[in-house]
Scaffold this active site. Sequence first.
Site, short mmCIF file in Angstrom:
data_model
loop_
_atom_site.label_atom_id
_atom_site.label_comp_id
_atom_site.label_asym_id
_atom_site.label_seq_id
_atom_site.Cartn_x
_atom_site.Cartn_y
_atom_site.Cartn_z
N ALA A 104 -11.76 -39.22 2.38
CA ALA A 104 -13.11 -38.54 2.59
C ALA A 104 -12.56 -37.19 2.99
CB ALA A 104 -13.89 -39.00 3.83
N LYS A 105 -11.71 -36.84 3.36
CA LYS A 105 -11.24 -35.26 3.74
C LYS A 105 -12.20 -34.48 4.27
CE LYS A 105 -8.19 -35.47 -0.61
NZ LYS A 105 -8.48 -36.71 -1.14
N ARG A 106 -12.68 -35.10 5.16
CA ARG A 106 -13.58 -34.34 6.04
C ARG A 106 -13.20 -33.25 7.00
NH1 ARG A 106 -16.85 -36.34 2.94
NH2 ARG A 106 -18.33 -37.90 3.22
#
Length: 301
Positions: A104-106
């Site tokens: 998700a690379k939040r």
Amino acid sequence: MAGFGDRVIERTRALGHPLCVGLDPYLDRIPSLFRRGPMQPQHPDTAQAIEEFCCRVIDLIAPDVAVVKPQVSLFERLGWRGWQSLERVIRYARAAGLLVLLDAKRGDIAETATAYAQAYLSGDSSCGVDAITVNPYLGPESLAPFMIEAERAARGVVVLVRNSNLDSSIYQSVSTAAGPFFAVVAASLAKWQDRLAGEMTGWSSLGVTVAATHSEDTERIRRALPHALFLVLGYGAQGASACEAVHGFRRGPAGLEGGIVSSSRPILFPTTFSDVGAGNWEKEVRGALVRTTDELGAAVA
């Protein structure tokens, strides 16, 4: 409950290889036996099609793989139906005994970062996963809520440190007074590596991305983070060999260990697949899986 790092290492030791399969349901590549309607993002049948596709992939790989890595964006673009399908795919994978690393690379700050962390890592989340990828660009404090929630819930966090796409070097390798930027990020994570250390294997539930195509950088990151899990990118489709992929691993009781190696398209969409019948696709997926696990298994032996 054992931490994410312990669970990854124990499972990869048992399997004899570190493969992580990415669940990347590109609409234009879904085999015809799963396709429904026009396969447009907002069409009501599309989310169901990719859900069935992903769940069948899980059926085929679950006995032989430790981790799956769903790519959030490919579900998110389908709207609310895509989110529902993502939740169901996650539950299906975990019920099959797989660890789920959500790609998700939040990355955000303060209460927003806390909300992201709780949405995916808390024990009562409707979209709960075993680990999540995060972006450190906003600084160390943007990572802290994810680390705290991971510590509380025995989950994992994988921080983008060194990536395999060509232009990642424009940012990640820029020189600073303390060395290249990726090395600065890696060094800043040492305290979290220690706080998330596993009690059974010693490997941390802190993970970092490394690029199989940049072995010198991988070695530098390993020196900074000797017990962090590596999520290795760039293997296979981007040209790196199995031996290059496990370059930063260390010798353990069952062979080289210390991370997982990601592969997606070569397994989900084998180039040998002729798209004629379910049996053909399943045979080709299993064949691609066996070839990959054998190659990685030989590299860590």
